[in-house]
Design a protein around this motif. Structure first.
Motif, mmCIF file in Angstrom:
data_model
loop_
_atom_site.group_PDB
_atom_site.id
_atom_site.type_symbol
_atom_site.label_atom_id
_atom_site.label_comp_id
_atom_site.label_asym_id
_atom_site.label_seq_id
_atom_site.Cartn_x
_atom_site.Cartn_y
_atom_site.Cartn_z
ATOM 1 N N ALA A 26 77.589 89.013 -72.170
ATOM 2 C CA ALA A 26 78.083 88.899 -71.020
ATOM 3 C C ALA A 26 79.061 89.978 -70.522
ATOM 4 C CB ALA A 26 78.999 87.497 -70.899
ATOM 5 N N ALA A 27 79.092 90.161 -69.173
ATOM 6 C CA ALA A 27 80.021 91.295 -68.589
ATOM 7 C C ALA A 27 80.382 90.770 -67.125
ATOM 8 C CB ALA A 27 79.134 92.650 -68.625
ATOM 9 N N ALA A 28 81.119 91.481 -66.636
ATOM 10 C CA ALA A 28 81.670 91.393 -65.446
ATOM 11 C C ALA A 28 80.458 91.208 -64.207
ATOM 12 C CB ALA A 28 82.646 92.408 -64.972
ATOM 13 N N PRO A 29 80.537 90.358 -63.444
ATOM 14 C CA PRO A 29 79.415 90.270 -62.512
ATOM 15 C C PRO A 29 79.073 91.681 -61.803
ATOM 16 C CG PRO A 29 80.571 88.325 -62.331
ATOM 17 C CD PRO A 29 81.437 89.200 -63.171
ATOM 18 N N ALA A 30 77.880 91.888 -61.488
ATOM 19 C CA ALA A 30 77.805 93.254 -60.573
ATOM 20 C C ALA A 30 77.758 92.703 -59.183
ATOM 21 C CB ALA A 30 76.444 93.797 -60.710
ATOM 22 N N ALA A 31 77.491 93.573 -58.168
ATOM 23 C CA ALA A 31 77.508 93.404 -56.747
ATOM 24 C C ALA A 31 76.216 92.426 -56.567
ATOM 25 C CB ALA A 31 77.284 94.736 -56.203
ATOM 26 N N GLU A 32 76.483 91.705 -55.514
ATOM 27 C CA GLU A 32 75.090 90.884 -55.276
ATOM 28 C C GLU A 32 74.024 91.568 -54.915
ATOM 29 O OE1 GLU A 32 74.265 87.392 -52.082
ATOM 30 O OE2 GLU A 32 76.086 87.296 -52.915
ATOM 31 N N PRO A 33 72.747 91.455 -55.271
ATOM 32 C CA PRO A 33 71.526 92.028 -54.809
ATOM 33 C C PRO A 33 71.273 91.794 -53.674
ATOM 34 C CG PRO A 33 71.133 91.061 -57.241
ATOM 35 C CD PRO A 33 72.455 90.788 -56.530
ATOM 36 N N ALA A 34 70.582 92.830 -52.885
ATOM 37 C CA ALA A 34 70.363 92.493 -51.680
ATOM 38 C C ALA A 34 69.428 91.410 -51.272
ATOM 39 C CB ALA A 34 69.663 93.959 -50.816
ATOM 40 N N GLY A 35 68.102 91.272 -52.166
ATOM 41 C CA GLY A 35 67.452 90.007 -52.060
ATOM 42 C C GLY A 35 68.261 88.780 -51.912
ATOM 43 N N THR A 36 69.189 88.516 -52.272
ATOM 44 C CA THR A 36 69.931 87.171 -52.056
ATOM 45 C C THR A 36 70.259 86.618 -50.674
ATOM 46 O OG1 THR A 36 71.991 87.831 -52.829
ATOM 47 C CG2 THR A 36 70.507 87.083 -54.718
ATOM 48 N N GLU A 37 70.456 87.791 -49.989
ATOM 49 C CA GLU A 37 70.855 87.520 -48.514
ATOM 50 C C GLU A 37 70.056 86.416 -47.928
ATOM 51 O OE1 GLU A 37 70.537 91.137 -46.400
ATOM 52 O OE2 GLU A 37 72.105 92.170 -47.468
ATOM 53 N N GLY A 38 70.775 85.460 -47.286
ATOM 54 C CA GLY A 38 70.143 84.368 -46.645
ATOM 55 C C GLY A 38 69.454 83.442 -47.505
ATOM 56 N N GLY A 39 69.971 83.343 -49.090
ATOM 57 C CA GLY A 39 69.443 82.655 -49.893
ATOM 58 C C GLY A 39 67.908 82.652 -50.496
ATOM 59 N N ARG A 40 67.478 84.000 -50.194
ATOM 60 C CA ARG A 40 66.230 84.169 -50.647
ATOM 61 C C ARG A 40 65.843 83.841 -51.981
ATOM 62 N NH1 ARG A 40 63.833 89.801 -48.949
ATOM 63 N NH2 ARG A 40 61.909 88.783 -49.636
ATOM 64 N N ARG A 41 64.470 83.450 -52.199
ATOM 65 C CA ARG A 41 64.136 83.334 -53.685
ATOM 66 C C ARG A 41 62.925 83.899 -53.675
ATOM 67 N NH1 ARG A 41 68.662 82.101 -53.977
ATOM 68 N NH2 ARG A 41 69.554 80.196 -54.777
ATOM 69 N N VAL A 42 62.471 84.296 -55.097
ATOM 70 C CA VAL A 42 61.387 85.021 -55.477
ATOM 71 C C VAL A 42 60.904 84.312 -56.959
ATOM 72 C CG1 VAL A 42 62.449 87.269 -56.321
ATOM 73 C CG2 VAL A 42 59.701 87.066 -55.778
ATOM 74 N N ARG A 43 59.994 84.087 -57.007
ATOM 75 C CA ARG A 43 59.482 83.488 -58.419
ATOM 76 C C ARG A 43 58.768 84.611 -59.118
ATOM 77 N NH1 ARG A 43 55.470 80.183 -57.881
ATOM 78 N NH2 ARG A 43 55.970 78.585 -59.618
ATOM 79 N N VAL A 44 58.994 84.633 -60.502
ATOM 80 C CA VAL A 44 58.606 85.961 -61.181
ATOM 81 C C VAL A 44 57.814 85.485 -62.625
ATOM 82 C CG1 VAL A 44 59.231 87.935 -62.284
ATOM 83 C CG2 VAL A 44 60.262 87.417 -59.938
ATOM 84 N N VAL A 45 57.061 86.139 -62.892
ATOM 85 C CA VAL A 45 56.441 85.925 -64.370
ATOM 86 C C VAL A 45 56.510 87.296 -64.875
ATOM 87 C CG1 VAL A 45 54.425 85.649 -65.513
ATOM 88 C CG2 VAL A 45 54.668 84.388 -64.102
ATOM 89 N N LEU A 46 57.324 87.368 -66.155
ATOM 90 C CA LEU A 46 57.437 88.611 -67.187
ATOM 91 C C LEU A 46 56.110 88.607 -68.051
ATOM 92 C CD1 LEU A 46 60.994 87.861 -68.228
ATOM 93 C CD2 LEU A 46 60.213 89.214 -66.236
ATOM 94 N N VAL A 47 55.657 89.724 -68.062
ATOM 95 C CA VAL A 47 54.588 90.010 -69.010
ATOM 96 C C VAL A 47 54.802 91.313 -69.754
ATOM 97 C CG1 VAL A 47 52.027 90.704 -69.501
ATOM 98 C CG2 VAL A 47 52.877 89.056 -67.406
ATOM 99 N N ASP A 48 55.213 91.168 -71.171
ATOM 100 C CA ASP A 48 55.636 92.345 -72.034
ATOM 101 C C ASP A 48 55.199 91.712 -73.279
ATOM 102 O OD1 ASP A 48 57.176 94.075 -73.695
ATOM 103 O OD2 ASP A 48 57.460 95.238 -71.782
ATOM 104 N N ASP A 49 54.894 92.688 -74.148
ATOM 105 C CA ASP A 49 54.290 92.224 -75.560
ATOM 106 C C ASP A 49 55.816 92.391 -76.585
ATOM 107 O OD1 ASP A 49 54.302 94.947 -75.793
ATOM 108 O OD2 ASP A 49 52.823 94.869 -77.355
ATOM 109 N N HIS A 50 56.813 92.680 -76.074
ATOM 110 C CA HIS A 50 57.963 92.578 -76.902
ATOM 111 C C HIS A 50 58.888 91.258 -76.195
ATOM 112 C CE1 HIS A 50 56.336 96.410 -77.537
ATOM 113 N NE2 HIS A 50 57.011 96.608 -78.766
ATOM 114 N N ARG A 51 58.899 90.673 -77.286
ATOM 115 C CA ARG A 51 60.071 89.241 -76.856
ATOM 116 C C ARG A 51 61.099 89.778 -76.565
ATOM 117 N NH1 ARG A 51 63.393 86.345 -79.763
ATOM 118 N NH2 ARG A 51 62.859 87.195 -81.676
#
Length: 258
Positions: A26-51
């Protein structure tokens, strides 16, 4: 390391300021990413062979209330990726280039109908440690909307995900000029579909076999067992439709892989 995965709920803490590969604690929260403006959401899938890497990315960007990113699934190889992506239909897939089962290019090939869906397109952003020309050009030709390296910060990765969701092309700064030059040039490195079928470890074994190393020597050099070497050689022969190591050596020599 590969393992079976199912869609997961988002969660975890993040700093947004460190490379995603090093995310932990855990660490101090960073600045809010631009993508969250207006309550935007994006659904993401992570694909990588290293857990452990997937866990780090999840912790770095997956705190949905802060970043707007909801991680809806994970996968460690090509078959898992296609299954999870088809089931969850995310807006964006973060895709590693080197995966068991044929690599990121194979995922893109099998998900082509989802990318072409005009109503709900699935877009891909390559997230890889590699900045090799054949890797970058291969996935872009395969349909990925961008390519960023794993040194990217969490905040920049969130921003990149939202830009790809919007249909923009996104590249790490050092790769942007390279990609433009490569596609403008008639000398752009060709994509070898046969090589794309091989995992990174299978390529390593292939090169050593072609150089005349014995199985025991390969096992010692790669810190794996002789049985594992034999399994990799069998997989390479099957994927390349070759019969023996002599044919394999000729195949590699013809492509100047030795």
């Amino acid at each position: 390391m590969s393992d079976a995965n199912e869609p997961v709920e988002s969660g975890g803490s993040a700093t947004g300021e460190t490379p995603v590969a090093a995310a932990s604690g855990a660490a101090a929260p960073a600045a809010e990413p631009a993508g969250t403006e207006g309550g935007r959401r994006v659904r993401v899938v992570l694909v990588d062979d290293h857990r452990m890497f997937r866990t780090g990315v999840q912790a770095e960007i997956g705190e949905t209330e802060r970043t707007g990113v909801e991680v809806v699934g994970e996968a460690a190889d090509v078959d898992q990726a296609v299954t999870v992506i088809t089931a969850t239909r995310p807006e964006v897939v973060l895709l590693d280039v080197h995966l068991p089962g044929g690599g990121g290019v194979e995922v893109l090939r099998r998900c082509a109908p989802l990318m072409a869906d005009a109503e709900q397109p699935v877009r891909f952003l390559a997230l890889s440690v590699s900045d090799a020309a054949e890797d970058v050009i291969g996935v872009i030709r395969g349909g990925a909307r961008g390519y960023v390296t794993k040194t990217i910060t969490g905040t920049d990765l969130v921003d990149s995900v939202f830009r790809v969701q919007d249909g923009d092309a996104v590249f790490s700064p050092r790769l942007a000029g390279f990609v433009l030059d490569a596609f403008a040039s008639t000398d752009a490195p060709p994509v070898d579909e046969d090589m794309d079928r091989l995992t990174q470890r299978e390529r390593e074994v292939l090169r050593l076999i072609a150089r005349g190393y014995a199985y025991k020597e390969i096992a010692k050099q790669l810190f794996i067992s002789v049985k594992t070497v034999e399994s990799h050689v069998s997989a390479v022969l099957r994927k390349l439709q070759l019969s023996n190591r002599h044919e394999l050596t000729r195949w590699a020599t013809a492509r100047r892989l030795v």
